[in-house]
Motif scaffolding. Structure first.
Motif, PDB file in Angstrom:
ATOM      1  N   MET A 176      -4.513  56.057  58.485  1.00  0.00           N
ATOM      2  CA  MET A 176      -4.625  57.177  57.462  1.00  0.00           C
ATOM      3  C   MET A 176      -3.320  57.112  56.752  1.00  0.00           C
ATOM      4  O   MET A 176      -3.158  57.043  55.392  1.00  0.00           O
ATOM      5  CB  MET A 176      -4.742  58.447  58.168  1.00  0.00           C
ATOM      6  N   TYR A 177      -2.222  57.177  57.364  1.00  0.00           N
ATOM      7  CA  TYR A 177      -0.707  57.004  56.439  1.00  0.00           C
ATOM      8  C   TYR A 177      -0.274  55.693  56.343  1.00  0.00           C
ATOM      9  O   TYR A 177       0.899  55.491  56.695  1.00  0.00           O
ATOM     10  CB  TYR A 177       0.104  57.989  57.097  1.00  0.00           C
ATOM     11  N   ASP A 178      -1.118  54.739  55.559  1.00  0.00           N
ATOM     12  CA  ASP A 178      -0.594  53.376  55.770  1.00  0.00           C
ATOM     13  C   ASP A 178       0.630  53.303  54.644  1.00  0.00           C
ATOM     14  O   ASP A 178       1.117  52.043  54.603  1.00  0.00           O
ATOM     15  CB  ASP A 178      -1.628  52.415  55.455  1.00  0.00           C
ATOM     16  N   THR A 179       1.142  54.057  54.116  1.00  0.00           N
ATOM     17  CA  THR A 179       2.148  53.864  53.052  1.00  0.00           C
ATOM     18  C   THR A 179       3.434  54.531  53.546  1.00  0.00           C
ATOM     19  O   THR A 179       4.462  54.749  52.717  1.00  0.00           O
ATOM     20  CB  THR A 179       1.887  54.481  51.699  1.00  0.00           C
ATOM     21  N   LEU A 180       3.422  55.407  54.815  1.00  0.00           N
ATOM     22  CA  LEU A 180       4.433  56.059  55.205  1.00  0.00           C
ATOM     23  C   LEU A 180       5.185  55.155  56.071  1.00  0.00           C
ATOM     24  O   LEU A 180       4.761  54.695  56.977  1.00  0.00           O
ATOM     25  CB  LEU A 180       3.870  57.278  56.174  1.00  0.00           C
ATOM     26  N   TYR A 181       6.746  55.323  55.766  1.00  0.00           N
ATOM     27  CA  TYR A 181       7.424  54.370  56.506  1.00  0.00           C
ATOM     28  C   TYR A 181       8.903  55.218  56.884  1.00  0.00           C
ATOM     29  O   TYR A 181       9.399  55.975  56.067  1.00  0.00           O
ATOM     30  CB  TYR A 181       8.080  53.185  55.419  1.00  0.00           C
ATOM     31  N   TYR A 182       9.371  54.815  58.057  1.00  0.00           N
ATOM     32  CA  TYR A 182      10.632  55.702  58.620  1.00  0.00           C
ATOM     33  C   TYR A 182      11.725  54.801  58.422  1.00  0.00           C
ATOM     34  O   TYR A 182      11.912  53.508  58.760  1.00  0.00           O
ATOM     35  CB  TYR A 182      10.092  55.930  60.062  1.00  0.00           C
ATOM     36  N   SER A 183      12.848  55.520  57.964  1.00  0.00           N
ATOM     37  CA  SER A 183      14.111  54.836  57.494  1.00  0.00           C
ATOM     38  C   SER A 183      14.970  55.297  58.789  1.00  0.00           C
ATOM     39  O   SER A 183      15.226  56.449  58.973  1.00  0.00           O
ATOM     40  CB  SER A 183      14.597  55.323  56.317  1.00  0.00           C
ATOM     41  N   LYS A 184      15.316  54.274  59.620  1.00  0.00           N
ATOM     42  CA  LYS A 184      16.129  54.607  60.538  1.00  0.00           C
ATOM     43  C   LYS A 184      17.732  54.950  60.169  1.00  0.00           C
ATOM     44  O   LYS A 184      18.215  55.876  60.782  1.00  0.00           O
ATOM     45  CB  LYS A 184      16.351  53.292  61.680  1.00  0.00           C
ATOM     46  N   SER A 185      18.090  54.442  59.070  1.00  0.00           N
ATOM     47  CA  SER A 185      19.417  54.674  58.803  1.00  0.00           C
ATOM     48  C   SER A 185      19.504  56.108  57.860  1.00  0.00           C
ATOM     49  O   SER A 185      20.390  56.682  58.290  1.00  0.00           O
ATOM     50  CB  SER A 185      19.967  53.861  57.835  1.00  0.00           C
ATOM     51  N   ILE A 186      18.486  56.626  57.424  1.00  0.00           N
ATOM     52  CA  ILE A 186      18.530  58.016  56.716  1.00  0.00           C
ATOM     53  C   ILE A 186      17.811  58.850  57.838  1.00  0.00           C
ATOM     54  O   ILE A 186      17.944  60.113  57.496  1.00  0.00           O
ATOM     55  CB  ILE A 186      17.796  57.792  55.508  1.00  0.00           C
ATOM     56  N   HIS A 187      16.986  58.434  59.015  1.00  0.00           N
ATOM     57  CA  HIS A 187      16.377  59.513  59.588  1.00  0.00           C
ATOM     58  C   HIS A 187      15.259  60.234  59.057  1.00  0.00           C
ATOM     59  O   HIS A 187      15.393  61.518  59.074  1.00  0.00           O
ATOM     60  CB  HIS A 187      17.439  60.423  60.448  1.00  0.00           C
ATOM     61  N   GLY A 188      14.352  59.616  58.302  1.00  0.00           N
ATOM     62  CA  GLY A 188      13.440  60.300  57.519  1.00  0.00           C
ATOM     63  C   GLY A 188      12.204  59.311  57.086  1.00  0.00           C
ATOM     64  O   GLY A 188      12.416  58.276  56.971  1.00  0.00           O
ATOM     65  N   PHE A 189      11.224  59.990  56.651  1.00  0.00           N
ATOM     66  CA  PHE A 189      10.139  59.098  56.137  1.00  0.00           C
ATOM     67  C   PHE A 189      10.309  58.991  54.618  1.00  0.00           C
ATOM     68  O   PHE A 189      10.731  60.138  53.815  1.00  0.00           O
ATOM     69  CB  PHE A 189       8.910  59.954  56.650  1.00  0.00           C
ATOM     70  N   PHE A 190       9.465  58.036  54.041  1.00  0.00           N
ATOM     71  CA  PHE A 190       9.374  57.847  52.887  1.00  0.00           C
ATOM     72  C   PHE A 190       8.067  57.315  52.418  1.00  0.00           C
ATOM     73  O   PHE A 190       7.412  56.486  53.333  1.00  0.00           O
ATOM     74  CB  PHE A 190      10.319  56.761  52.200  1.00  0.00           C
ATOM     75  N   CYS A 191       7.535  57.254  51.358  1.00  0.00           N
ATOM     76  CA  CYS A 191       6.349  56.847  51.102  1.00  0.00           C
ATOM     77  C   CYS A 191       6.353  55.498  50.209  1.00  0.00           C
ATOM     78  O   CYS A 191       6.818  55.580  49.138  1.00  0.00           O
ATOM     79  CB  CYS A 191       5.322  57.679  50.140  1.00  0.00           C
ATOM     80  N   LEU A 192       5.910  54.407  50.695  1.00  0.00           N
ATOM     81  CA  LEU A 192       6.532  53.239  50.153  1.00  0.00           C
ATOM     82  C   LEU A 192       5.856  52.943  48.818  1.00  0.00           C
ATOM     83  O   LEU A 192       6.532  52.440  47.834  1.00  0.00           O
ATOM     84  CB  LEU A 192       5.845  51.959  51.191  1.00  0.00           C
ATOM     85  N   CYS A 193       4.611  53.110  48.653  1.00  0.00           N
ATOM     86  CA  CYS A 193       4.089  53.136  47.368  1.00  0.00           C
ATOM     87  C   CYS A 193       4.574  54.062  46.157  1.00  0.00           C
ATOM     88  O   CYS A 193       4.767  53.388  45.160  1.00  0.00           O
ATOM     89  CB  CYS A 193       2.546  53.161  47.112  1.00  0.00           C
ATOM     90  N   CYS A 194       5.026  54.957  46.509  1.00  0.00           N
ATOM     91  CA  CYS A 194       5.631  55.932  45.535  1.00  0.00           C
ATOM     92  C   CYS A 194       7.091  55.618  45.311  1.00  0.00           C
ATOM     93  O   CYS A 194       7.779  56.145  44.268  1.00  0.00           O
ATOM     94  CB  CYS A 194       5.610  57.418  45.920  1.00  0.00           C
ATOM     95  N   VAL A 195       7.788  55.068  46.302  1.00  0.00           N
ATOM     96  CA  VAL A 195       9.321  54.551  45.962  1.00  0.00           C
ATOM     97  C   VAL A 195       9.124  53.256  45.039  1.00  0.00           C
ATOM     98  O   VAL A 195       9.811  52.962  44.096  1.00  0.00           O
ATOM     99  CB  VAL A 195       9.884  54.255  47.257  1.00  0.00           C
ATOM    100  N   LEU A 196       8.086  52.327  45.342  1.00  0.00           N
ATOM    101  CA  LEU A 196       7.990  51.102  44.496  1.00  0.00           C
ATOM    102  C   LEU A 196       7.448  51.155  43.306  1.00  0.00           C
ATOM    103  O   LEU A 196       7.754  50.496  42.579  1.00  0.00           O
ATOM    104  CB  LEU A 196       7.359  49.956  45.473  1.00  0.00           C
ATOM    105  N   PHE A 197       6.545  51.993  43.191  1.00  0.00           N
ATOM    106  CA  PHE A 197       5.838  52.241  41.917  1.00  0.00           C
ATOM    107  C   PHE A 197       5.796  53.881  41.722  1.00  0.00           C
ATOM    108  O   PHE A 197       4.788  54.282  41.578  1.00  0.00           O
ATOM    109  CB  PHE A 197       4.324  51.782  41.982  1.00  0.00           C
ATOM    110  N   PRO A 198       6.889  54.380  41.282  1.00  0.00           N
ATOM    111  CA  PRO A 198       7.069  55.716  40.882  1.00  0.00           C
ATOM    112  C   PRO A 198       6.343  56.078  39.499  1.00  0.00           C
ATOM    113  O   PRO A 198       6.112  55.253  38.539  1.00  0.00           O
ATOM    114  CB  PRO A 198       8.470  55.855  40.683  1.00  0.00           C
ATOM    115  N   MET A 199       5.603  57.207  39.634  1.00  0.00           N
ATOM    116  CA  MET A 199       4.801  57.580  38.191  1.00  0.00           C
ATOM    117  C   MET A 199       5.650  58.497  37.645  1.00  0.00           C
ATOM    118  O   MET A 199       6.603  59.583  38.374  1.00  0.00           O
ATOM    119  CB  MET A 199       3.593  58.147  38.627  1.00  0.00           C
ATOM    120  N   PRO A 200       5.323  58.907  36.318  1.00  0.00           N
ATOM    121  CA  PRO A 200       6.191  60.081  35.575  1.00  0.00           C
ATOM    122  C   PRO A 200       5.353  61.480  36.033  1.00  0.00           C
ATOM    123  O   PRO A 200       4.420  61.490  36.856  1.00  0.00           O
ATOM    124  CB  PRO A 200       5.609  59.752  34.230  1.00  0.00           C
TER     125      PRO A 200
END
Length: 64
Positions: free
Chosen positions: A1-25
């Motif tokens: 279900m959350y196939d774009t959710l990735y965890y950053s060990k260095s920042i200790h938090g989650f990010f949405c991969l598609c929104c980081v790589l392909f940001p929208m206005p």
């Protein structure tokens, strides 16, 4: 279900991969911040319902 959710060990938090790589206005006054430039630790379901996430995900899928 959350196939774009990735965890950053260095920042200790989650990010949405598609929104980081392909940001929208901003869309209808909604500008993505959480899960893109700011880590997120809890609720992801709300994020995936925003239009900017769906648009970013579509761009990422087209990129494959």
């Amino acid at each position: 279900m959350y196939d774009t959710l990735y965890y950053s060990k260095s920042i200790h938090g989650f990010f949405c991969l598609c929104c980081v790589l392909f940001p929208m206005p901003a869309h209808q006054g909604q500008r993505a911040k959480l899960l893109i430039s700011t880590r997120y630790r809890t609720y992801f379901a709300k994020h995936i319902n925003h239009q900017y996430h769906r648009d970013s995900k579509a761009k990422m899928e087209d990129f494959h």
